[in-house]
Design a protein around this motif. Sequence first.
Motif, PDB file in Angstrom:
ATOM      1  N   GLY A  26       0.818  -1.200   0.000  1.00  0.00           N
ATOM      2  CA  GLY A  26       0.000   0.000   0.000  1.00  0.00           C
ATOM      3  C   GLY A  26       0.850   1.248   0.000  1.00  0.00           C
ATOM      4  N   ARG A  27       0.230   2.389  -0.228  1.00  0.00           N
ATOM      5  CA  ARG A  27       0.985   3.627  -0.261  1.00  0.00           C
ATOM      6  C   ARG A  27       1.407   4.044   1.143  1.00  0.00           C
ATOM      7  NH1 ARG A  27      -2.289   8.027  -3.342  1.00  0.00           N
ATOM      8  NH2 ARG A  27      -0.321   9.114  -3.002  1.00  0.00           N
ATOM      9  N   THR A  28       2.607   4.542   1.247  1.00  0.00           N
ATOM     10  CA  THR A  28       3.061   5.059   2.526  1.00  0.00           C
ATOM     11  C   THR A  28       4.049   6.192   2.306  1.00  0.00           C
ATOM     12  OG1 THR A  28       4.160   4.537   4.603  1.00  0.00           O
ATOM     13  CG2 THR A  28       4.861   3.306   2.680  1.00  0.00           C
ATOM     14  N   TYR A  29       3.871   7.277   3.026  1.00  0.00           N
ATOM     15  CA  TYR A  29       4.812   8.398   2.990  1.00  0.00           C
ATOM     16  C   TYR A  29       5.400   8.636   4.365  1.00  0.00           C
ATOM     17  CZ  TYR A  29       2.943   9.168  -1.637  1.00  0.00           C
ATOM     18  OH  TYR A  29       2.568   9.011  -2.942  1.00  0.00           O
ATOM     19  N   TYR A  30       5.506   7.547   5.122  1.00  0.00           N
ATOM     20  CA  TYR A  30       6.050   7.651   6.456  1.00  0.00           C
ATOM     21  C   TYR A  30       7.567   7.562   6.443  1.00  0.00           C
ATOM     22  CZ  TYR A  30       1.271   5.978   7.490  1.00  0.00           C
ATOM     23  OH  TYR A  30      -0.084   5.806   7.553  1.00  0.00           O
ATOM     24  N   ALA A  31       8.203   8.208   7.400  1.00  0.00           N
ATOM     25  CA  ALA A  31       9.597   7.899   7.662  1.00  0.00           C
ATOM     26  C   ALA A  31       9.673   6.452   8.140  1.00  0.00           C
ATOM     27  CB  ALA A  31      10.159   8.832   8.723  1.00  0.00           C
ATOM     28  N   MET A  32      10.779   5.789   7.818  1.00  0.00           N
ATOM     29  CA  MET A  32      10.912   4.381   8.201  1.00  0.00           C
ATOM     30  C   MET A  32      12.297   4.128   8.768  1.00  0.00           C
ATOM     31  SD  MET A  32       8.836   2.345   5.238  1.00  0.00           S
ATOM     32  CE  MET A  32       8.733   0.894   6.292  1.00  0.00           C
ATOM     33  N   GLY A  33      12.396   3.065   9.533  1.00  0.00           N
ATOM     34  CA  GLY A  33      13.672   2.775  10.162  1.00  0.00           C
ATOM     35  C   GLY A  33      13.913   1.293  10.346  1.00  0.00           C
ATOM     36  N   TRP A  34      15.155   0.975  10.663  1.00  0.00           N
ATOM     37  CA  TRP A  34      15.573  -0.373  11.047  1.00  0.00           C
ATOM     38  C   TRP A  34      16.105  -0.321  12.483  1.00  0.00           C
ATOM     39  CZ3 TRP A  34      14.678  -4.696   8.305  1.00  0.00           C
ATOM     40  CH2 TRP A  34      14.436  -4.586   6.923  1.00  0.00           C
ATOM     41  N   PHE A  35      15.690  -1.308  13.255  1.00  0.00           N
ATOM     42  CA  PHE A  35      16.155  -1.453  14.628  1.00  0.00           C
ATOM     43  C   PHE A  35      16.608  -2.890  14.824  1.00  0.00           C
ATOM     44  CE2 PHE A  35      14.718   2.561  16.482  1.00  0.00           C
ATOM     45  CZ  PHE A  35      13.881   3.015  15.476  1.00  0.00           C
ATOM     46  N   CYS A  36      17.454  -3.112  15.828  1.00  0.00           N
ATOM     47  CA  CYS A  36      17.893  -4.466  16.105  1.00  0.00           C
ATOM     48  C   CYS A  36      17.763  -4.754  17.597  1.00  0.00           C
ATOM     49  CB  CYS A  36      19.324  -4.705  15.630  1.00  0.00           C
ATOM     50  SG  CYS A  36      20.587  -3.813  16.533  1.00  0.00           S
ATOM     51  N   GLN A  37      17.611  -6.035  17.904  1.00  0.00           N
ATOM     52  CA  GLN A  37      17.502  -6.445  19.298  1.00  0.00           C
ATOM     53  C   GLN A  37      18.193  -7.783  19.491  1.00  0.00           C
ATOM     54  OE1 GLN A  37      13.487  -6.572  20.842  1.00  0.00           O
ATOM     55  NE2 GLN A  37      14.220  -6.445  22.946  1.00  0.00           N
ATOM     56  N   ALA A  38      19.226  -7.787  20.324  1.00  0.00           N
ATOM     57  CA  ALA A  38      19.927  -9.013  20.675  1.00  0.00           C
ATOM     58  C   ALA A  38      19.311  -9.579  21.952  1.00  0.00           C
ATOM     59  CB  ALA A  38      21.407  -8.727  20.872  1.00  0.00           C
ATOM     60  N   PRO A  39      19.476 -10.867  22.212  1.00  0.00           N
ATOM     61  CA  PRO A  39      18.900 -11.473  23.422  1.00  0.00           C
ATOM     62  C   PRO A  39      19.361 -10.751  24.681  1.00  0.00           C
ATOM     63  CG  PRO A  39      19.645 -13.178  21.929  1.00  0.00           C
ATOM     64  CD  PRO A  39      20.123 -11.875  21.345  1.00  0.00           C
ATOM     65  N   GLY A  40      18.391 -10.415  25.535  1.00  0.00           N
ATOM     66  CA  GLY A  40      18.714  -9.756  26.790  1.00  0.00           C
ATOM     67  C   GLY A  40      18.988  -8.277  26.687  1.00  0.00           C
ATOM     68  N   LYS A  41      18.841  -7.711  25.492  1.00  0.00           N
ATOM     69  CA  LYS A  41      19.115  -6.286  25.304  1.00  0.00           C
ATOM     70  C   LYS A  41      17.867  -5.562  24.822  1.00  0.00           C
ATOM     71  CE  LYS A  41      24.076  -6.651  24.356  1.00  0.00           C
ATOM     72  NZ  LYS A  41      25.170  -6.216  23.445  1.00  0.00           N
ATOM     73  N   VAL A  42      17.879  -4.239  24.953  1.00  0.00           N
ATOM     74  CA  VAL A  42      16.767  -3.446  24.462  1.00  0.00           C
ATOM     75  C   VAL A  42      16.880  -3.283  22.961  1.00  0.00           C
ATOM     76  CG1 VAL A  42      16.565  -2.226  26.657  1.00  0.00           C
ATOM     77  CG2 VAL A  42      17.989  -1.262  24.826  1.00  0.00           C
ATOM     78  N   ARG A  43      15.762  -2.923  22.341  1.00  0.00           N
ATOM     79  CA  ARG A  43      15.755  -2.685  20.900  1.00  0.00           C
ATOM     80  C   ARG A  43      16.531  -1.399  20.623  1.00  0.00           C
ATOM     81  NH1 ARG A  43      10.337  -4.137  17.777  1.00  0.00           N
ATOM     82  NH2 ARG A  43      10.846  -6.001  19.000  1.00  0.00           N
ATOM     83  N   GLU A  44      17.449  -1.466  19.659  1.00  0.00           N
ATOM     84  CA  GLU A  44      18.347  -0.351  19.391  1.00  0.00           C
ATOM     85  C   GLU A  44      18.184   0.160  17.963  1.00  0.00           C
ATOM     86  OE1 GLU A  44      22.052  -1.650  22.328  1.00  0.00           O
ATOM     87  OE2 GLU A  44      22.187  -2.026  20.170  1.00  0.00           O
ATOM     88  N   SER A 102       9.540  13.814   6.869  1.00  0.00           N
ATOM     89  CA  SER A 102      10.759  14.450   6.379  1.00  0.00           C
ATOM     90  C   SER A 102      11.983  14.200   7.246  1.00  0.00           C
ATOM     91  CB  SER A 102      10.541  15.957   6.256  1.00  0.00           C
ATOM     92  OG  SER A 102       9.533  16.233   5.310  1.00  0.00           O
ATOM     93  N   VAL A 103      11.818  14.116   8.549  1.00  0.00           N
ATOM     94  CA  VAL A 103      12.950  13.937   9.461  1.00  0.00           C
ATOM     95  C   VAL A 103      12.704  12.683  10.291  1.00  0.00           C
ATOM     96  CG1 VAL A 103      14.331  14.946  11.309  1.00  0.00           C
ATOM     97  CG2 VAL A 103      13.283  16.423   9.572  1.00  0.00           C
ATOM     98  N   PRO A 104      13.386  11.596   9.994  1.00  0.00           N
ATOM     99  CA  PRO A 104      13.115  10.354  10.722  1.00  0.00           C
ATOM    100  C   PRO A 104      13.617  10.412  12.158  1.00  0.00           C
ATOM    101  CG  PRO A 104      14.979  10.074   9.251  1.00  0.00           C
ATOM    102  CD  PRO A 104      14.420  11.425   8.955  1.00  0.00           C
ATOM    103  N   SER A 105      12.911   9.715  13.024  1.00  0.00           N
ATOM    104  CA  SER A 105      13.300   9.652  14.420  1.00  0.00           C
ATOM    105  C   SER A 105      14.265   8.489  14.653  1.00  0.00           C
ATOM    106  CB  SER A 105      12.055   9.486  15.288  1.00  0.00           C
ATOM    107  OG  SER A 105      12.419   9.254  16.636  1.00  0.00           O
ATOM    108  N   LEU A 106      15.127   8.646  15.666  1.00  0.00           N
ATOM    109  CA  LEU A 106      16.034   7.584  16.069  1.00  0.00           C
ATOM    110  C   LEU A 106      15.469   6.807  17.267  1.00  0.00           C
ATOM    111  CD1 LEU A 106      17.769   9.614  14.416  1.00  0.00           C
ATOM    112  CD2 LEU A 106      19.656   9.053  15.932  1.00  0.00           C
ATOM    113  N   ASN A 107      14.298   7.211  17.730  1.00  0.00           N
ATOM    114  CA  ASN A 107      13.688   6.649  18.934  1.00  0.00           C
ATOM    115  C   ASN A 107      12.635   5.615  18.567  1.00  0.00           C
ATOM    116  OD1 ASN A 107      12.441   6.115  21.356  1.00  0.00           O
ATOM    117  ND2 ASN A 107      12.146   8.253  21.924  1.00  0.00           N
ATOM    118  N   ALA A 108      12.842   4.391  19.010  1.00  0.00           N
ATOM    119  CA  ALA A 108      11.907   3.314  18.685  1.00  0.00           C
ATOM    120  C   ALA A 108      10.495   3.607  19.176  1.00  0.00           C
ATOM    121  CB  ALA A 108      12.401   1.994  19.270  1.00  0.00           C
ATOM    122  N   LEU A 109      10.373   4.357  20.252  1.00  0.00           N
ATOM    123  CA  LEU A 109       9.056   4.653  20.812  1.00  0.00           C
ATOM    124  C   LEU A 109       8.227   5.538  19.894  1.00  0.00           C
ATOM    125  CD1 LEU A 109      10.024   5.264  24.557  1.00  0.00           C
ATOM    126  CD2 LEU A 109       9.025   3.202  23.542  1.00  0.00           C
TER     127      LEU A 109
END
Length: 124
Positions: A26-44, A102-109
Amino acid sequence: QVQLVESGGGLVQAGGSLRLSCAAPGRTYYAMGWFCQAPGKVREFVAAINWNGVGSDYEDSVKGRFTISRDNAANTLYLQMNNLKFEDTAAYYCAADRARSSVPSLNALEYDFWGQGTQVTVSS
């Protein structure tokens, strides 16, 4: 409802490459991101890109090795991962932020929609 589906993860030796994809039907004009999460760690935060692909940002440890890009015509987000290191091992998630374009966030929340994740395992 925007549904995100990641693919492209796998097992690779240190120094190798992988290309992750995230389908966002579908159409989307959202900023997008990639995050990673290792076992026992928070999503980064890993990388993020604005709606038209002109602006992007990276976590310091992946700068020069990873490249985020998007193809809006194909509704797909990418993460090219080169020179992979053992410490890159994690589940990788793509996300979309409907409040920003226009300006992507670095915050997963700040992100509203998430994929199910794809596992990247780097052997040393």
